[in-house]
Design a protein around this motif. Structure first.
Motif, PDB file in Angstrom:
ATOM      1  N   ASN A   1      39.270  18.817 -38.666  1.00  0.00           N
ATOM      2  CA  ASN A   1      40.003  18.192 -37.567  1.00  0.00           C
ATOM      3  C   ASN A   1      40.996  19.158 -36.936  1.00  0.00           C
ATOM      4  O   ASN A   1      41.196  19.160 -35.721  1.00  0.00           O
ATOM      5  CB  ASN A   1      40.724  16.937 -38.054  1.00  0.00           C
ATOM      6  CG  ASN A   1      39.760  15.808 -38.386  1.00  0.00           C
ATOM      7  OD1 ASN A   1      38.604  15.836 -37.985  1.00  0.00           O
ATOM      8  ND2 ASN A   1      40.233  14.829 -39.130  1.00  0.00           N
TER       9      ASN A   1
ATOM     10  N   ALA B   1      40.755  20.380 -33.191  1.00  0.00           N
ATOM     11  CA  ALA B   1      41.891  20.118 -32.306  1.00  0.00           C
ATOM     12  C   ALA B   1      42.244  21.353 -31.486  1.00  0.00           C
ATOM     13  O   ALA B   1      42.615  21.247 -30.315  1.00  0.00           O
ATOM     14  CB  ALA B   1      43.098  19.658 -33.119  1.00  0.00           C
TER      15      ALA B   1
ATOM     16  N   LEU C   1      47.021  13.280 -33.372  1.00  0.00           N
ATOM     17  CA  LEU C   1      45.930  12.311 -33.393  1.00  0.00           C
ATOM     18  C   LEU C   1      45.971  11.459 -34.652  1.00  0.00           C
ATOM     19  O   LEU C   1      45.796  10.240 -34.596  1.00  0.00           O
ATOM     20  CB  LEU C   1      44.583  13.043 -33.291  1.00  0.00           C
ATOM     21  CG  LEU C   1      44.290  13.730 -31.955  1.00  0.00           C
ATOM     22  CD1 LEU C   1      43.005  14.530 -32.047  1.00  0.00           C
ATOM     23  CD2 LEU C   1      44.202  12.707 -30.835  1.00  0.00           C
ATOM     24  N   ARG C   2      46.212  12.086 -35.812  1.00  0.00           N
ATOM     25  CA  ARG C   2      46.218  11.346 -37.065  1.00  0.00           C
ATOM     26  C   ARG C   2      47.405  10.395 -37.136  1.00  0.00           C
ATOM     27  O   ARG C   2      47.278   9.262 -37.589  1.00  0.00           O
ATOM     28  CB  ARG C   2      46.231  12.306 -38.259  1.00  0.00           C
ATOM     29  CG  ARG C   2      44.935  13.109 -38.394  1.00  0.00           C
ATOM     30  CD  ARG C   2      44.993  14.079 -39.567  1.00  0.00           C
ATOM     31  NE  ARG C   2      45.052  13.375 -40.824  1.00  0.00           N
ATOM     32  CZ  ARG C   2      46.027  13.506 -41.709  1.00  0.00           C
ATOM     33  NH1 ARG C   2      47.050  14.291 -41.474  1.00  0.00           N
ATOM     34  NH2 ARG C   2      45.990  12.823 -42.843  1.00  0.00           N
TER      35      ARG C   2
ATOM     36  N   GLU D   1      49.081   9.101 -34.596  1.00  0.00           N
ATOM     37  CA  GLU D   1      48.896   8.020 -33.633  1.00  0.00           C
ATOM     38  C   GLU D   1      47.925   6.975 -34.174  1.00  0.00           C
ATOM     39  O   GLU D   1      48.159   5.773 -34.065  1.00  0.00           O
ATOM     40  CB  GLU D   1      48.385   8.573 -32.301  1.00  0.00           C
ATOM     41  CG  GLU D   1      48.243   7.501 -31.229  1.00  0.00           C
ATOM     42  CD  GLU D   1      47.856   8.079 -29.880  1.00  0.00           C
ATOM     43  OE1 GLU D   1      47.883   7.311 -28.901  1.00  0.00           O
ATOM     44  OE2 GLU D   1      47.527   9.271 -29.802  1.00  0.00           O
ATOM     45  N   ARG D   2      46.844   7.434 -34.786  1.00  0.00           N
ATOM     46  CA  ARG D   2      45.886   6.503 -35.389  1.00  0.00           C
ATOM     47  C   ARG D   2      46.561   5.682 -36.477  1.00  0.00           C
ATOM     48  O   ARG D   2      46.395   4.463 -36.548  1.00  0.00           O
ATOM     49  CB  ARG D   2      44.734   7.315 -35.986  1.00  0.00           C
ATOM     50  CG  ARG D   2      43.479   6.539 -36.336  1.00  0.00           C
ATOM     51  CD  ARG D   2      43.542   5.673 -37.554  1.00  0.00           C
ATOM     52  NE  ARG D   2      44.004   6.353 -38.732  1.00  0.00           N
ATOM     53  CZ  ARG D   2      44.314   5.747 -39.865  1.00  0.00           C
ATOM     54  NH1 ARG D   2      44.241   4.427 -39.961  1.00  0.00           N
ATOM     55  NH2 ARG D   2      44.758   6.417 -40.902  1.00  0.00           N
TER      56      ARG D   2
END
Length: 748
Positions: free
Chosen positions: A202, A206, A580-581, A583-584
């Motif tokens: 990831n 990214a 991203l992580r 926010e998820r």
């Protein structure tokens, strides 16, 4: 066999098959999705849990199990799909893998025996259409066209690679060589290998997705389950070693990889990288038109095994298929491992009962993540089996601690780190097997923590080697400080949650402002934190539970499609995989936070239509609504239904219907945050949560007041449960005093 409706969704890459299957699953009350790779399963889990919350979604792979108390949906690798769980909707992705020589029997077993109660989907390439329809008569096939055009552009030199290109090689050494050449000529490249952990992959992706590097060098790992914004795919070779020999790639294999170019409606191109010769016109045309030979046979192995003795186990494994299109599997890794172990006298000596025979077979399922020679992997399995037998089928903590400590080392070159990550995956798998370790959650979390640390170090090494040093500062936030885990920490009991020890191990500065890198490290650790690591205040700010007074919150709620579905805006300065992580993670937390707020209003199976209708209205209004708005539903309630609603804490007043559970202080704070967010009000416009009444009106619209648990009474506001049920706007103090007054005693 279930009468489930069978659908065969076929098409090339970039047809939206998996996306549509997820949508369809969520239209059912329960569902399960089987995926071919751990990386893809985690990606889908993250997407679904961010949409509906983690409390409703389970993730089950060989190395990771996140199973909430009552999950509605299961995201699994195909191997790990639980057979005992019944769901309304079930889907298996990449069903053409029924023809795979080593894994095919697992997909065939799901094809023949796994069904949803109402609906079942099998997704994959149209090469499997005839075979599947003959094995499963009644499956209705639908073909999905590619959303964008895929075109062949011939051979191109390294200098002629267009931006957003992926160069594909078929061994690690060649990947490194190409990445170094691109670094020297084009500034840098991201690297994707099948052996990378999800965390490292990831982080590398990214860099590519954010435009910090323009090129990606990868193995055929990108061919399945990796969604990228690629414009072009270039093959540096057309042969691969499959574990036995170097062979030409099949046209369908080339198409699976080339199909990663172009996403959604954006067209893509493919070709070769010189000096590799260009693809033949015939092969290029087949890839462009998605025309490949159909699969002729599906691999099969008996899944109804008998463990009474070694002989009965071997006999049940050797059973032949009854359908002519099923071919017995001869290359399965677990069978090869079993045959190797049974040649050892020390193993045979331990097989005194059916329990030990079954345990040996379970040990043989441990995957060879390190890709060792069969004999070397068998040595590891032998050690695990001996430990389990000697310790009453549970591994010794000292023995396991020693092996984890050996791997907790972030020093060394790329291959050393890759090897340690692969070995940690083995122990993570072992720690996820029921009954094999005590304090399983603690060991699982600590194995993941070691894997994360190794993954961050590996990402840092990849950046150092394959990205120009002048650009390296852009990626410093992805590296975590190296730290060994002490022996005592490895066996510390887990008192709170599987992640509590991980959070304790996270380096953190106290009493001093953290540096930018340390701040990002903490954010990265929070991406795996439990729900109780976060809080939301009445201003709609999401903060760390151990630092609720922080100046800068982690995120803020913002208006969504309804009060029950707020969106969020991430505040921290973080980029790439970290952002991203996190926010998820926060999206999943918010979904579960809202669901927990209105959990008392969830309908029960035995509830009638009027009761369900009333509960739906109450949920939509966060626990309060005007009685006149629900008059038609309330009038249909029977006496028994009214009594049961009262027992569930729901009051049917003349002016308001409200849920007692949502009038508690914590619930009122949550309601205030959701109401202010949805109606886009300043929080001070709404009453202070917990207050009973005020001498002046707040100025907020009535619907916002009701959502927060209050109503307007002329020039003041009052909490809805304190309004007299018979007289509009009058507070029921007098009524409450009368109820508690002692009855008069007659003089007589």
């Amino acid at each position: 066999m279930s009468t489930s409706q069978l659908t065969l969704a076929l098409g090339p890459t970039n047809t939206g098959k998996t996306h549509r299957a997820i949508e369809r699953m969520l239209e059912h009350d329960t569902g399960m999705l089987g995926l071919p790779l751990r990386l893809l399963a985690r990606e889908v889990y993250d997407k679904v849990s961010a949409q509906i919350g983690e409390r409703r979604v389970a993730l089950v792979t060989g190395e990771e199990k996140r199973i909430p108390e009552r999950p509605s949906y299961w995201i699994c690798t195909v191997e790990a799909m639980p057979r005992q769980v019944e769901v309304d909707f079930l889907a298996v992705d990449e069903i053409q893998l029924i023809a795979h020589p080593t894994r095919g029997h697992l997909f065939s077993d799901r094809l023949l025996h796994s069904r949803g109660r109402l609906e079942t989907w099998f997704l994959g390439s149209h090469t499997a259409r005839d075979l599947v329809q003959q094995l499963v008569p009644g499956a209705v096939a639908s073909h999905r066209p590619r959303l964008s055009r895929l075109s062949h552009t011939g051979a191109v030199s390294l200098g002629g690679l267009p931006p957003k290109s992926a160069v594909v090689a078929f061994n690690t050494a060649h990947v490194y060589e190409l990445a170094e050449r691109i670094r020297a000529r084009r500034g840098g490249a991201a690297v994707v290998l099948g052996a990378l952990s999800p965390r490292t992959r990831n982080a590398q992706v990214a860099m590519f997705q954010s435009g910090e590097v323009d090129h990606l060098v990868a193995t055929d790992a990108i061919g399945m389950g990796l969604n990228l914004s690629l414009n072009h795919v270039a093959f540096s070779g057309l042969h691969k070693y499959d574990g036995k020999e170097s062979r030409p790639l099949l046209t369908a294999e080339l198409a699976q990889i080339a199909g990663r170019a172009g996403r959604y409606s954006s067209d893509g191109t493919f070709g070769t990288l010189t000096p590799c010769p260009p693809l033949s016109q015939k092969i290029a045309h087949q890839i462009e038109t998605h025309s490949f030979p159909r699969d002729r046979y599906a691999e099969w192995r008996n899944s109804d095994l008998v463990f009474d003795s070694v002989e009965t186990l071997l006999g049940s494994l050797a059973e032949r298929p009854k359908h002519p299109l099923l071919r017995p599997t001869a290359l399965a890794d677990d069978t090869l491992a079993l045959n190797n172990l049974l040649q050892r006298a020390s193993v045979r000596h331990e097989l005194g009962s059916a329990r030990e025979v079954e345990l040996l077979w379970q040990v043989c399922q441990i995957p060879d993540y390190r890709k060792l020679l069969p004999e070397a992997h068998a040595e590891l399995l032998h050690s695990v089996f001996q430990q389990l037998v000697a310790s009453s089928h549970a591994l010794s903590e000292d023995w396991l601690r020693e092996r984890l400590q050996r791997l907790d080392d972030v020093n060394g070159d790329l291959d050393s780190l890759l090897g340690r990550i692969s070995f940690v995956r083995t122990w993570t798998y072992v720690c996820n097997q029921p009954g094999w370790v005590t304090q399983a959650a603690t060991w699982q979390a600590l194995a993941r923590e070691i894997e994360d640390r190794l993954s961050d170090a590996l990402h840092d090494r990849l950046v150092q080697r394959f990205v120009e040093r002048t650009r390296k500062h852009s990626f410093a936030a992805h590296a975590r400080p190296a730290r060994k885990v002490a022996s005592a920490e490895l066996v510390e009991p887990n008192r709170d949650s599987p992640f509590a020890t991980l959070i304790k191990l996270m380096p953190r500065l106290r009493g001093a402002a953290p540096s930018a890198d340390e701040h990002v490290h903490e954010l990265d650790a929070l991406a795996d934190a439990p729900h109780d690591a976060f809080v939301i205040d009445r201003l709609g700010r999401i903060q760390r539970g151990d630092d609720p007074g922080a100046t800068e919150p982690l995120a803020r709620l913002r208006r969504g499609q309804s009060m029950l579905r707020p969106e969020l805006r991430l505040d921290p300065v973080a980029s790439g995989a970290t952002r991203l992580r996190l926010e998820r993670r926060l999206r999943a937390f918010v979904r579960d936070w809202v669901e927990a707020l209105v959990a008392s209003l969830a309908p029960l199976t035995e509830d009638s239509e009027p009761v369900r209708g009333l509960l739906y209205q109450l949920r939509s209004g966060l626990g309060t609504l005007e009685t006149r708005q629900a008059q038609s539903v309330v009038e249909r309630l029977s006496g028994v239904e009214r009594m049961r609603l009262r027992e569930r804490g729901i009051t049917l007043g003349k002016r308001f219907v409200y849920a007692q559970a949502l009038l508690q202080p914590g619930a009122l704070i949550a309601r205030s945050a959701l109401a202010a967010t949805y109606f886009e009000l300043k929080p001070e416009t709404l009453p202070e949560p917990g207050s009973e009444r005020s001498a002046r009106a707040s100025g907020a619209p009535l619907q916002a007041l009701l959502a927060a648990g209050y109503t307007c009474d002329g020039s003041s506001w009052v909490r809805c449960d304190l309004v007299h049920p018979g007289v509009s706007g009058e507070i029921s103090r007098r009524t409450r005093r009368r109820r508690h007054r002692k009855p008069r005693v007659s003089a007589e």
